[in-house]
Design a protein around this motif. Sequence first.
Motif, mmCIF file in Angstrom:
data_model
loop_
_atom_site.group_PDB
_atom_site.id
_atom_site.type_symbol
_atom_site.label_atom_id
_atom_site.label_comp_id
_atom_site.label_asym_id
_atom_site.label_seq_id
_atom_site.Cartn_x
_atom_site.Cartn_y
_atom_site.Cartn_z
ATOM 1 N N ALA A 129 -15.312 -40.966 2.759
ATOM 2 C CA ALA A 129 -16.514 -40.576 2.012
ATOM 3 C C ALA A 129 -17.719 -40.584 2.934
ATOM 4 O O ALA A 129 -17.811 -41.411 3.859
ATOM 5 C CB ALA A 129 -16.732 -41.536 0.848
ATOM 6 N N GLY A 130 -18.634 -39.651 2.725
ATOM 7 C CA GLY A 130 -19.817 -39.598 3.572
ATOM 8 C C GLY A 130 -20.741 -38.478 3.152
ATOM 9 O O GLY A 130 -20.395 -37.640 2.308
ATOM 10 N N PRO A 131 -21.945 -38.441 3.714
ATOM 11 C CA PRO A 131 -22.940 -37.425 3.332
ATOM 12 C C PRO A 131 -22.401 -36.011 3.472
ATOM 13 O O PRO A 131 -21.867 -35.632 4.522
ATOM 14 C CB PRO A 131 -24.093 -37.682 4.312
ATOM 15 N N GLY A 132 -22.522 -35.255 2.389
ATOM 16 C CA GLY A 132 -22.152 -33.847 2.411
ATOM 17 C C GLY A 132 -20.664 -33.569 2.391
ATOM 18 O O GLY A 132 -20.256 -32.403 2.396
ATOM 19 N N ARG A 133 -19.844 -34.589 2.344
ATOM 20 C CA ARG A 133 -18.410 -34.361 2.421
ATOM 21 C C ARG A 133 -17.827 -34.024 1.045
ATOM 22 O O ARG A 133 -18.290 -34.508 0.011
ATOM 23 C CB ARG A 133 -17.694 -35.582 3.000
ATOM 24 N N ARG A 134 -16.756 -33.191 1.089
ATOM 25 C CA ARG A 134 -16.067 -32.790 -0.123
ATOM 26 C C ARG A 134 -14.563 -32.904 0.103
ATOM 27 O O ARG A 134 -14.096 -33.053 1.237
ATOM 28 C CB ARG A 134 -16.456 -31.368 -0.530
ATOM 29 N N LEU A 135 -13.823 -32.824 -0.987
ATOM 30 C CA LEU A 135 -12.377 -32.951 -0.878
ATOM 31 C C LEU A 135 -11.784 -31.960 0.113
ATOM 32 O O LEU A 135 -10.875 -32.296 0.874
ATOM 33 C CB LEU A 135 -11.736 -32.727 -2.257
ATOM 34 N N GLY A 136 -12.278 -30.736 0.099
ATOM 35 C CA GLY A 136 -11.748 -29.713 0.989
ATOM 36 C C GLY A 136 -11.933 -30.020 2.459
ATOM 37 O O GLY A 136 -11.297 -29.383 3.313
ATOM 38 N N ASP A 137 -12.791 -30.987 2.784
ATOM 39 C CA ASP A 137 -13.006 -31.362 4.178
ATOM 40 C C ASP A 137 -11.942 -32.331 4.685
ATOM 41 O O ASP A 137 -11.898 -32.625 5.883
ATOM 42 C CB ASP A 137 -14.383 -32.009 4.351
ATOM 43 N N VAL A 138 -11.124 -32.845 3.774
ATOM 44 C CA VAL A 138 -10.133 -33.854 4.131
ATOM 45 C C VAL A 138 -8.738 -33.249 4.063
ATOM 46 O O VAL A 138 -8.380 -32.598 3.070
ATOM 47 C CB VAL A 138 -10.213 -35.068 3.173
ATOM 48 N N LEU A 139 -7.950 -33.447 5.112
ATOM 49 C CA LEU A 139 -6.587 -32.960 5.127
ATOM 50 C C LEU A 139 -5.804 -33.600 3.986
ATOM 51 O O LEU A 139 -5.799 -34.826 3.835
ATOM 52 C CB LEU A 139 -5.921 -33.298 6.466
ATOM 53 N N GLY A 330 -10.298 -35.350 -15.283
ATOM 54 C CA GLY A 330 -11.094 -34.748 -14.237
ATOM 55 C C GLY A 330 -11.845 -35.698 -13.325
ATOM 56 O O GLY A 330 -12.325 -36.749 -13.741
ATOM 57 N N VAL A 331 -11.947 -35.278 -12.049
ATOM 58 C CA VAL A 331 -12.794 -35.943 -11.063
ATOM 59 C C VAL A 331 -13.578 -34.875 -10.315
ATOM 60 O O VAL A 331 -13.145 -33.729 -10.225
ATOM 61 C CB VAL A 331 -11.976 -36.793 -10.060
ATOM 62 N N PRO A 332 -14.732 -35.230 -9.768
ATOM 63 C CA PRO A 332 -15.518 -34.255 -9.010
ATOM 64 C C PRO A 332 -14.914 -34.031 -7.626
ATOM 65 O O PRO A 332 -14.092 -34.824 -7.150
ATOM 66 C CB PRO A 332 -16.894 -34.916 -8.905
ATOM 67 N N SER A 333 -15.336 -32.961 -6.975
ATOM 68 C CA SER A 333 -14.839 -32.666 -5.632
ATOM 69 C C SER A 333 -15.706 -33.286 -4.538
ATOM 70 O O SER A 333 -15.379 -33.178 -3.356
ATOM 71 C CB SER A 333 -14.764 -31.150 -5.422
ATOM 72 N N THR A 334 -16.784 -33.946 -4.913
ATOM 73 C CA THR A 334 -17.672 -34.518 -3.906
ATOM 74 C C THR A 334 -17.151 -35.855 -3.379
ATOM 75 O O THR A 334 -16.596 -36.661 -4.131
ATOM 76 C CB THR A 334 -19.093 -34.703 -4.455
ATOM 77 N N LEU A 335 -17.352 -36.069 -2.080
ATOM 78 C CA LEU A 335 -17.081 -37.361 -1.439
ATOM 79 C C LEU A 335 -18.371 -37.961 -0.887
ATOM 80 O O LEU A 335 -18.333 -38.846 -0.035
ATOM 81 C CB LEU A 335 -16.060 -37.186 -0.304
ATOM 82 N N ASP A 336 -19.493 -37.467 -1.392
ATOM 83 C CA ASP A 336 -20.802 -37.921 -0.937
ATOM 84 C C ASP A 336 -21.285 -39.056 -1.839
ATOM 85 O O ASP A 336 -21.594 -38.831 -3.018
ATOM 86 C CB ASP A 336 -21.796 -36.762 -0.984
ATOM 87 N N PRO A 337 -21.351 -40.299 -1.324
ATOM 88 C CA PRO A 337 -21.780 -41.433 -2.157
ATOM 89 C C PRO A 337 -23.178 -41.286 -2.733
ATOM 90 O O PRO A 337 -23.520 -41.978 -3.705
ATOM 91 C CB PRO A 337 -21.709 -42.620 -1.193
ATOM 92 N N GLU A 338 -24.004 -40.413 -2.152
ATOM 93 C CA GLU A 338 -25.355 -40.217 -2.657
ATOM 94 C C GLU A 338 -25.385 -39.323 -3.893
ATOM 95 O O GLU A 338 -26.399 -39.260 -4.581
ATOM 96 C CB GLU A 338 -26.252 -39.615 -1.563
ATOM 97 N N GLU A 339 -24.294 -38.607 -4.148
ATOM 98 C CA GLU A 339 -24.234 -37.749 -5.330
ATOM 99 C C GLU A 339 -23.794 -38.568 -6.534
ATOM 100 O O GLU A 339 -22.862 -39.366 -6.450
ATOM 101 C CB GLU A 339 -23.280 -36.578 -5.100
ATOM 102 N N ARG A 340 -24.458 -38.333 -7.641
ATOM 103 C CA ARG A 340 -24.205 -39.111 -8.844
ATOM 104 C C ARG A 340 -22.746 -39.027 -9.296
ATOM 105 O O ARG A 340 -22.146 -40.008 -9.727
ATOM 106 C CB ARG A 340 -25.121 -38.594 -9.959
ATOM 107 N N ALA A 341 -22.161 -37.834 -9.161
ATOM 108 C CA ALA A 341 -20.799 -37.627 -9.654
ATOM 109 C C ALA A 341 -19.771 -38.439 -8.878
ATOM 110 O O ALA A 341 -18.676 -38.701 -9.395
ATOM 111 C CB ALA A 341 -20.444 -36.140 -9.579
#
Length: 385
Positions: A129-139, A330-341
């Motif tokens: 998890a990190g700023p701007g990261r999303r599920l698609g960024d992870v293998l 459902g879960v969101p696709s974001t891995l950004d801890p700063e995003e509420r979701a």
Amino acid sequence: MALRTITAETYRAFLASPEGAALGAGFLQCPSWADVKEGWRSQLLGWGPDPEAGALTGVALVLLRQLPGTRRYFAYLPEGPVADWADPGIDGWLDPLLEHLRKAGAFAVRIGPSPAYRRWAADRLKPLAGPGRRLGDVLASEVDPLGTAVAERLRARGWRRCGGDGTGGEGTGGDGDAQPRHVFHVPLAGRTTEDLWSGLNQEWRRNVRRAQKEGVEVVVGSAAELPEFYRLLGITERRDGFRLGRSLAYYERQYAALNAEEPGRMKLYLARHRGEILAAHTLITVGRRAWYQTGASADHRREVRPSNALQWRMLQDAHALGADVYDMRGVPSTLDPEERAYGLLRWKLGTGGQVVETLGEWERPLGGSANHTLHRAFQAYLNRR
């Protein structure tokens, strides 16, 4: 291969048969779901050697929404049809299905194929998890070859993946998906209760113990508590910044319809503390699958961890019922801890399961320029609502 409209009894008998159960139908493809959805007509379809006699290989609940000002319909098969997607002869049942719907007045069709596309284990995602990261960024931990093959087959036949082929938007589905594209599964098959407990992370185990120490009581409620569930859901929506847009009547209708089809299919779990209901979650079971559908909780006394207590009880009950998987939806696709979701994803990751990217939903107009025009008009109508 014949395709016919069938009775609800024939449909349910197929889902309960070994052949039907192996296809893993979800609750959105049960006949009772038609009674939940207002404003939609419905059809129950079956195909196989002799559908009327119950000799079936697949079924579908089709919801039909009329385009205002016309006698034409948008056909929607939520998380369906219930079919063998591994069958290399997919056109043998898909083409007759589309032809039937065209004759029934449908101008376009949306389906939700059941195969998974990609999976990410919880222990892989949490450290990344990190700023701007999303599920698609992870293998992905796993790419499902069947899901990949089905997607290629559908594209070759003119289907379009709703929301495109990315990882979706900020919510729990792709842009344009009515059902969540990314869901969270906790595998249950072949595991003991001790395995499930050790699969929880330290924070979850600590929170469950805290709830037990504080005297949080988890019980199965009834329709009488649905108004309290709905009140808590409103609090949850305001606190967490989302809006489901459903009425109390919707949940009352859902509870009545699903349990009329099979007693105990939908249950309302309540977490009480000092005599007050602090959280309420719904559980749905069909065959060897269980879903945590909707959760609600109060703003106060959150430190006694009622939601963790509820989920631990629901996990155990799903396991005791013989479910192969506990689907937390459902879960969101974001891995950004700063995003509420991200908070929702983080909470579910604590159970030690896995994020599953489904194939999502796919649409196509049913040929001809007039149907393409009606499809565009229907999309514009939905966007204005």
